[in-house]
Design a protein around this motif. Structure first.
Motif: not given
Length: 728
Positions: A371-396
């Motif tokens: 969904g749009d909300t999930a996608i916006r959240s993923i991109i915002h987190e990546r832009d603010e705090n850098g690339p995701f390093k793993s699945l566990f990092d993503f979930c955290e």
């Protein structure tokens, strides 16, 4: 009586509408909606102006492509992309992206139309329209305007004459000076309503307003109005020196054209927009296709817009040359590290941005279930705090209530984690998802409560970098088919490959056509096509017989098929979706888009049995000092051939001639026996290879079964060879 509301009709008047027409609020509409209680024709009869204002997605596609070009390329690159020097500081110079002011005679853009390379081009996408363009060979905007007006029910019968006259294969007839003058642009064919109105007006002396009424009457077959108009036209023509008999014939000609004449201003608007889209596709193919995919993926069903992914592989770049080909926009799978919400152009590190460089990266919004909300959240987190390093990092780092388990599963299946964990770890990622969600939730909870682990206190980054290899569950990787099927579940189609890829040897040997070339076949031609049934809709005829409509997809696109009752009674129970098959039938050219009348559907690996022409067995005796083993091999193969020629297997396919190629030091000897014929079943091919080794037997294809429905077919054909090893 049920009253409907026009989707885009707007009534305009010179004073408040409630003083002229009764109004109401529609049931279920917005509180601000107001509609007339009269229908459209009644509103027009009392003198109100009714106009249709339609939204056009293509305009948004154009504007998004322009913004992407300006974001990706600097001014100098944009000018040089279209072969011009940057002259933005010169008065009167038109910017390459000022599409309302560009000229409409660019040879490169018109060449795109002449090739019929118009997938993704407004109003010119259909197979029939592309065929029209190839035959017409348009070399000016006026030709595109005419093509748009001609390709409609009714005027279609004028297309052959128009094209023949345009290209000098037929002479333009001379009828009357006034008619000739108004139809010179369209080679003597009255294509537009405006042409008919002007002829009625100038030749028959009929006022233009009345001429428009006559055109409407002709299209609706109002004979009283037509007969009255005929008399007025004959009388008016007499003042121009036209004999009554000739005027009567001219009016009959007008009747023929006016019944389906199209509004030229309407067609011109469409042609200009089509030219603008073709201009962007010609000079900025990556950005245009990215914009097209972004909008179409959100507005249409997957099976309707995924064809543009196939089209990407055929797009010709502006730097393409015969000696140095550059064809195909590369669309890369979704990637958590680089994908945006929509499709976008990305450049590799160190790659020079340009209109002929870069790739299109899949947009995350095109993943089913994201969904749009999930996608916006993923991109915002990546832009603010850098690339995701793993699945566990993503979930955290992401809130599980915003990015839920279903979204994460879709991202894994779509390959969005491949740049982090690799494609071979998709199965491990899915198996570890529960662990990652729980660990991420616990870590996030601890942080909210002000706690941290021992390692976090020293170097939090080191923990997350070490986590992937240690924490993923070790499970058996998916095979290629499983990987592709999971991709299709998440995306609706395959991105990293195609299920047919592993059968290329079989397809090249036994298929006679592809989805993107089926339109080149003659009407009713027999054919064999490899593909997968992606849509299957059983239907019942009025007589109670069962049949089916389906869609077959291959690497080149999709084609619709129909299975009539007789064929359906034989193969209906064995039809399975999303499995590689061979479709046998004939070309159905009764519709605007070519289709297939399907008679048989067989497992792709069984193609040699009904489609083989001959079988060749190779016995290599070159390195054998003792002739005995060679004799034994020949005897064993001979025994296999005799046994299979006399078993029930011989009735389950097409017996073919067997040739044995005996390779010796001095020369090769070809042995054949016209009386020895066997069905090249998989079992026989495997047993021969068990005796002689891999690659020792091949089946030559090229046989296309004649269609039972029309009695015509093509026997024989190409001498293609398929090695049995590729059918294992």
């Amino acid at each position: 009586m049920n009253a409907g509301v026009h989707a885009a009709g707007v009534v305009v008047a010179t004073r408040p509408l409630d003083q002229i027409v009764p109004l109401c609020r529609p049931t279920g509409g917005s509180s601000d909606d107001v509609v007339t209680q009269w229908d459209g024709p009644t509103c027009e009869k009392v003198g109100l102006l009714k106009m249709d204002f339609l939204g056009l997605r293509t305009l948004s596609i154009i504007e998004r492509a322009r913004r992407m070009i300006m974001d990706d390329l600097d001014e100098q690159m944009i000018w040089s992309a279209v072969g011009r020097q940057d002259q933005s500081d010169q008065p009167g110079q038109v910017h390459p992206l000022d599409l309302e002011r560009i000229t409409y005679d660019d040879p490169r853009v018109l060449e795109l139309f002449r090739r019929g390379d118009t997938a993704g081009i407004f109003q010119f996408e259909s197979g029939g329209m592309r065929k029209l363009l190839v035959d017409m060979q348009p070399d000016r905007l006026e030709d595109l305007i005419a093509a748009n007006a001609l390709y409609r029910p009714g005027p279609m019968e004028l297309i052959p004459a128009f094209n023949a006259r345009k290209n000098g294969r037929e002479q333009v007839p001379r009828i009357h000076e006034i008619i000739d003058r108004h139809t010179s642009e369209t080679y003597g064919v009255m294509v537009y309503q405006e042409q008919v109105m002007l002829v009625l007006h100038e030749l028959g002396g009929i006022p233009l307003r009345t001429a428009y009424t006559i055109i409407k009457a002709i299209s609706k077959k109002k004979h009283e109005v037509i007969n009255a108009a005929r008399e007025d036209f004959i009388a008016g023509s007499a003042s121009k020196g036209v004999e009554p008999a000739v005027a009567n014939e001219l009016f009959d000609l007008i009747l023929k054209f006016a019944g389906y004449g199209f509004n030229k201003s309407h067609s011109t608007g469409y042609a200009i927009i089509a030219y603008q889209t073709a201009y962007l596709k010609t000079y900025f193919p990556n950005q245009y296709m990215a914009s097209l995919l972004s909008f179409e993926s959100q507005a249409r069903k997957i099976e309707d817009w995924s064809v543009y992914l196939d089209e990407c592989r055929r797009v010709v770049f502006p730097d393409h040359e015969e000696s140095k080909p550059h064809i195909g926009v590369e669309v890369k799978p979704p990637d958590l590290a680089t994908s945006m919400a929509d499709f976008a152009v990305s450049f590799e590190e160190g790659q020079q941005p340009g209109n002929c460089s870069g790739t299109v990266r899949f947009g995350l919004r095109a993943i089913k279930g994201a969904g749009d909300t999930a996608i916006r959240s993923i991109i915002h987190e990546r832009d603010e705090n850098g690339p995701f390093k793993s699945l566990f990092d993503f979930c955290e780092r992401l809130d599980g209530r915003t990015v839920n388990r279903a979204t994460m599963e879709a991202l894994i299946k779509a390959g969005a984690f491949d740049s982090i964990h690799g494609v071979d770890n998709r199965a491990s990622l899915l198996a570890s998802l529960e662990d990652a969600i729980n660990a991420g939730s616990a870590r996030a909870r601890d942080r909210r409560e002000g706690q941290s682990t021992f390692f976090e206190a020293f170097d939090e980054a080191a923990v997350t970098e070490e986590a992937p290899a240690n924490m993923l569950r070790q499970v058996e990787p998916w095979d290629k088919m499983k990987t592709l099927s999971q991709e299709k579940e998440a995306l609706g189609f395959h991105v990293s490959g195609h299920p047919l890829d592993q059968y290329q040897g079989i397809i090249q040997t036994f298929a006679s056509t592809r989805s993107d070339s089926i339109g080149q076949l003659k009407s009713d031609a027999s054919l064999v096509m490899a593909g997968m049934i992606t849509r299957l809709r059983p239907v019942t005829t009025q007589k109670g017989h069962k049949m089916a409509m389906c869609t077959i997809a291959d690497r080149g696109g999709t084609v619709d098929g129909v299975i009539f009752p007789e064929a359906f009674s034989n193969i209906g129970d064995s039809l399975v979706q999303d499995v590689p098959v061979m479709v046998i039938g004939s070309l159905d050219s009764s519709r605007a888009e070519p289709g297939i009348i399907i008679e048989r559907v067989i497992d792709i690996e069984q193609a040699p049995q009904p489609l083989g022409q001959s079988m060749q067995i190779i016995i290599d005796a070159r390195e054998s000092e003792d002739s005995e083993p060679v004799k034994q091999s020949m005897q064993m193969v001979s025994g296999l051939l005799r046994r299979f020629s006399s078993t029930v297997a011989a009735l389950q396919g097409r017996p073919v001639e067997v040739r044995i190629l005996l390779r010796q030091e001095q020369r090769d000897v070809l042995l054949s026996s016209p009386r020895m014929r066997v069905v090249p079943s998989r079992e026989l091919l495997h047993q021969i290879e068990d005796v002689l080794g891999s690659g020792s037997v091949s089946v030559q294809g090229g046989f296309v079964p004649p269609a039972r429905s029309n009695g015509r077919g093509r026997r024989g054909g190409r001498n293609r060879s398929h090695a049995a090893a590729s059918s294992h």
